[in-house]
Design a protein around this motif. Structure first.
Motif, PDB file in Angstrom:
ATOM      1  N   THR A  19      44.127  43.736 -71.950  1.00  7.92           N
ATOM      2  CA  THR A  19      45.343  43.361 -71.226  1.00  7.92           C
ATOM      3  C   THR A  19      45.043  42.714 -69.882  1.00  7.92           C
ATOM      4  O   THR A  19      45.960  42.310 -69.165  1.00  7.92           O
ATOM      5  N   VAL A  20      43.785  42.631 -69.545  1.00  7.20           N
ATOM      6  CA  VAL A  20      43.343  41.939 -68.328  1.00  7.20           C
ATOM      7  C   VAL A  20      42.119  41.114 -68.710  1.00  7.20           C
ATOM      8  O   VAL A  20      41.264  41.581 -69.471  1.00  7.20           O
ATOM      9  N   SER A  21      42.058  39.895 -68.199  1.00  5.06           N
ATOM     10  CA  SER A  21      40.864  39.097 -68.448  1.00  5.06           C
ATOM     11  C   SER A  21      40.474  38.373 -67.170  1.00  5.06           C
ATOM     12  O   SER A  21      41.313  38.119 -66.296  1.00  5.06           O
ATOM     13  N   PHE A  22      39.192  38.033 -67.089  1.00  6.52           N
ATOM     14  CA  PHE A  22      38.658  37.327 -65.931  1.00  6.52           C
ATOM     15  C   PHE A  22      37.890  36.116 -66.422  1.00  6.52           C
ATOM     16  O   PHE A  22      37.035  36.226 -67.292  1.00  6.52           O
ATOM     17  N   LEU A  23      38.203  34.978 -65.841  1.00  9.32           N
ATOM     18  CA  LEU A  23      37.506  33.747 -66.165  1.00  9.32           C
ATOM     19  C   LEU A  23      36.680  33.340 -64.953  1.00  9.32           C
ATOM     20  O   LEU A  23      37.223  32.878 -63.948  1.00  9.32           O
ATOM     21  N   GLN A  24      35.384  33.542 -65.043  1.00  7.09           N
ATOM     22  CA  GLN A  24      34.470  33.158 -63.980  1.00  7.09           C
ATOM     23  C   GLN A  24      34.060  31.711 -64.198  1.00  7.09           C
ATOM     24  O   GLN A  24      33.512  31.374 -65.252  1.00  7.09           O
ATOM     25  N   MET A  25      34.340  30.874 -63.226  1.00  7.13           N
ATOM     26  CA  MET A  25      34.066  29.440 -63.355  1.00  7.13           C
ATOM     27  C   MET A  25      33.043  29.042 -62.303  1.00  7.13           C
ATOM     28  O   MET A  25      33.310  29.131 -61.098  1.00  7.13           O
ATOM     29  N   ASN A  26      31.879  28.628 -62.756  1.00  2.00           N
ATOM     30  CA  ASN A  26      30.788  28.214 -61.859  1.00  2.00           C
ATOM     31  C   ASN A  26      30.521  26.723 -62.009  1.00  2.00           C
ATOM     32  O   ASN A  26      30.887  26.103 -63.006  1.00  2.00           O
ATOM     33  N   HIS A  27      29.844  26.176 -61.025  1.00  3.03           N
ATOM     34  CA  HIS A  27      29.464  24.758 -61.047  1.00  3.03           C
ATOM     35  C   HIS A  27      30.657  23.866 -61.380  1.00  3.03           C
ATOM     36  O   HIS A  27      30.594  23.007 -62.258  1.00  3.03           O
TER      37      HIS A  27
END
Length: 122
Positions: free
Chosen positions: A76-84
């Protein structure tokens, strides 16, 4: 509002951002949570998806740079880590929940958050 996306902002090329998507407390679990993006003048495209059992898939354009993780076992929770990040990543990012079970026992599908704007300057 069933989904709330957050974390967007203005960054320079090469920087990182972490987006979060949180489902309404009325939702018990989500089978698949996905992130899409829509750049100006372009169609909405799938960026990444995470299934409740942890499997993920990514668009070719973000593989190796973005990482999507589920924040809890019910997805029910998500994290999108965006690098570069590059200017080509500039878009409104939306989270989507498919095959949702509510606390009431009701099930539904295809819910969207309002989106969060990511702007990457060169």
């Amino acid at each position: 509002v069933q989904l709330q996306a957050s974390g967007g902002g203005l960054v320079q090329a090469g920087a990182s951002l972490r987006l979060a998507c949180a489902a309404s407390p009325t939702i018990y679990s989500i089978d698949t949570m996905s992130w899409y993006r829509q750049a100006p003048g372009k169609q909405r495209e799938l960026v990444a998806a995470v299934a409740h059992y942890g499997a993920t898939n990514y668009a070719d354009s973000v593989k190796g740079r973005f990482t999507l993780t589920a924040g809890n076992v019910r997805n029910t929770v998500s994290f999108l880590q965006m690098n570069h990040l590059t200017p080509e990543d500039t878009a409104v990012y939306y989270c989507n929940a498919d095959r949702v079970e509510f606390n009431s026992g009701r099930v539904g599908s295809d819910y969207w958050g309002k989106g969060t704007l990511v702007t990457v300057s060169s």
